[in-house]
Design a protein around this motif. Structure first.
Motif, PDB file in Angstrom:
ATOM      1  N   LYS A   1       8.472 -14.877   4.453  1.00 21.03           N
ATOM      2  CA  LYS A   1       7.359 -14.566   3.554  1.00 21.03           C
ATOM      3  C   LYS A   1       6.181 -14.005   4.354  1.00 21.03           C
ATOM      4  N   GLU A   2       5.919 -14.566   5.514  1.00 22.10           N
ATOM      5  CA  GLU A   2       4.842 -14.041   6.362  1.00 22.10           C
ATOM      6  C   GLU A   2       5.137 -12.598   6.778  1.00 22.10           C
ATOM      7  N   GLU A   3       6.406 -12.313   7.071  1.00 23.72           N
ATOM      8  CA  GLU A   3       6.782 -10.945   7.436  1.00 23.72           C
ATOM      9  C   GLU A   3       6.546  -9.988   6.275  1.00 23.72           C
ATOM     10  N   ILE A   4       6.883 -10.411   5.058  1.00 24.16           N
ATOM     11  CA  ILE A   4       6.637  -9.582   3.880  1.00 24.16           C
ATOM     12  C   ILE A   4       5.147  -9.294   3.743  1.00 24.16           C
ATOM     13  N   VAL A   5       4.317 -10.311   3.954  1.00 29.43           N
ATOM     14  CA  VAL A   5       2.864 -10.128   3.860  1.00 29.43           C
ATOM     15  C   VAL A   5       2.392  -9.101   4.886  1.00 29.43           C
ATOM     16  N   HIS A   6       2.820  -9.254   6.140  1.00 30.27           N
ATOM     17  CA  HIS A   6       2.367  -8.349   7.199  1.00 30.27           C
ATOM     18  C   HIS A   6       2.876  -6.916   6.986  1.00 30.27           C
ATOM     19  N   ARG A   7       4.140  -6.779   6.620  1.00 26.01           N
ATOM     20  CA  ARG A   7       4.701  -5.443   6.448  1.00 26.01           C
ATOM     21  C   ARG A   7       4.118  -4.740   5.219  1.00 26.01           C
ATOM     22  N   THR A   8       3.897  -5.503   4.148  1.00 27.42           N
ATOM     23  CA  THR A   8       3.296  -4.920   2.951  1.00 27.42           C
ATOM     24  C   THR A   8       1.861  -4.487   3.230  1.00 27.42           C
ATOM     25  N   THR A   9       1.118  -5.325   3.929  1.00 28.75           N
ATOM     26  CA  THR A   9      -0.257  -4.970   4.289  1.00 28.75           C
ATOM     27  C   THR A   9      -0.273  -3.710   5.137  1.00 28.75           C
ATOM     28  N   ALA A  10       0.610  -3.642   6.134  1.00 25.75           N
ATOM     29  CA  ALA A  10       0.667  -2.457   6.998  1.00 25.75           C
ATOM     30  C   ALA A  10       0.982  -1.197   6.191  1.00 25.75           C
ATOM     31  N   MET A  11       1.909  -1.310   5.245  1.00 26.54           N
ATOM     32  CA  MET A  11       2.265  -0.156   4.426  1.00 26.54           C
ATOM     33  C   MET A  11       1.067   0.311   3.592  1.00 26.54           C
ATOM     34  N   LEU A  12       0.364  -0.638   2.984  1.00 24.32           N
ATOM     35  CA  LEU A  12      -0.780  -0.267   2.161  1.00 24.32           C
ATOM     36  C   LEU A  12      -1.912   0.313   2.996  1.00 24.32           C
ATOM     37  N   VAL A  13      -2.085  -0.171   4.214  1.00 26.68           N
ATOM     38  CA  VAL A  13      -3.091   0.397   5.112  1.00 26.68           C
ATOM     39  C   VAL A  13      -2.737   1.849   5.453  1.00 26.68           C
ATOM     40  N   GLU A  14      -1.448   2.146   5.587  1.00 25.53           N
ATOM     41  CA  GLU A  14      -1.029   3.534   5.834  1.00 25.53           C
ATOM     42  C   GLU A  14      -1.488   4.449   4.707  1.00 25.53           C
ATOM     43  N   TYR A  15      -1.428   3.968   3.484  1.00 27.79           N
ATOM     44  CA  TYR A  15      -1.817   4.780   2.333  1.00 27.79           C
ATOM     45  C   TYR A  15      -3.326   4.844   2.130  1.00 27.79           C
ATOM     46  N   PHE A  16      -4.007   3.702   2.302  1.00 25.10           N
ATOM     47  CA  PHE A  16      -5.420   3.613   1.921  1.00 25.10           C
ATOM     48  C   PHE A  16      -6.380   3.582   3.092  1.00 25.10           C
ATOM     49  N   SER A  17      -5.920   3.543   4.312  1.00 28.61           N
ATOM     50  CA  SER A  17      -6.697   3.491   5.555  1.00 28.61           C
ATOM     51  C   SER A  17      -6.956   2.042   5.972  1.00 28.61           C
ATOM     52  N   GLU A  18      -7.380   1.914   7.214  1.00 28.02           N
ATOM     53  CA  GLU A  18      -7.642   0.592   7.801  1.00 28.02           C
ATOM     54  C   GLU A  18      -8.713  -0.178   7.026  1.00 28.02           C
ATOM     55  N   ALA A  19      -9.570   0.537   6.328  1.00 32.19           N
ATOM     56  CA  ALA A  19     -10.626  -0.116   5.545  1.00 32.19           C
ATOM     57  C   ALA A  19     -10.061  -1.024   4.446  1.00 32.19           C
ATOM     58  N   ALA A  20      -8.814  -0.792   4.043  1.00 31.98           N
ATOM     59  CA  ALA A  20      -8.202  -1.595   2.983  1.00 31.98           C
ATOM     60  C   ALA A  20      -7.686  -2.946   3.475  1.00 31.98           C
TER      61      ALA A  20
END
Length: 70
Positions: free
Chosen positions: A18-37
């Motif tokens: 579950k922690e891996e899902i959180v980290h990987r999902t966050t990283a993916m969304l940061v790719e789309y919306f920038s580090e500010a997200a």
């Protein structure tokens, strides 16, 4: 605020998974919306109890061999 909601069978994933899902999902969304997200990204993992989900009149119960080993 980016928001991702995962619904999974109860006990199907370990805490580490579950922690891996959180980290990987966050990283993916940061790719789309920038580090500010990153500080505003919400990832929710909801565990659904056995028998609490179904498809086409078939109620699902997770088999023992699919349960996470903590």
């Amino acid at each position: 605020m980016p928001f991702a909601n995962f619904k999974i069978p109860e006990a199907a994933l370990s805490r580490a998974q579950k922690e891996e899902i959180v980290h990987r999902t966050t990283a993916m969304l940061v790719e789309y919306f920038s580090e500010a997200a990153r500080p505003h990204t919400m990832v929710l993992i909801e565990e659904v109890k056995d028998g609490g989900y179904a498809r086409a009149d078939e109620v699902f119960v997770i088999p023992e061999n699919y349960r996470a080993k903590e």
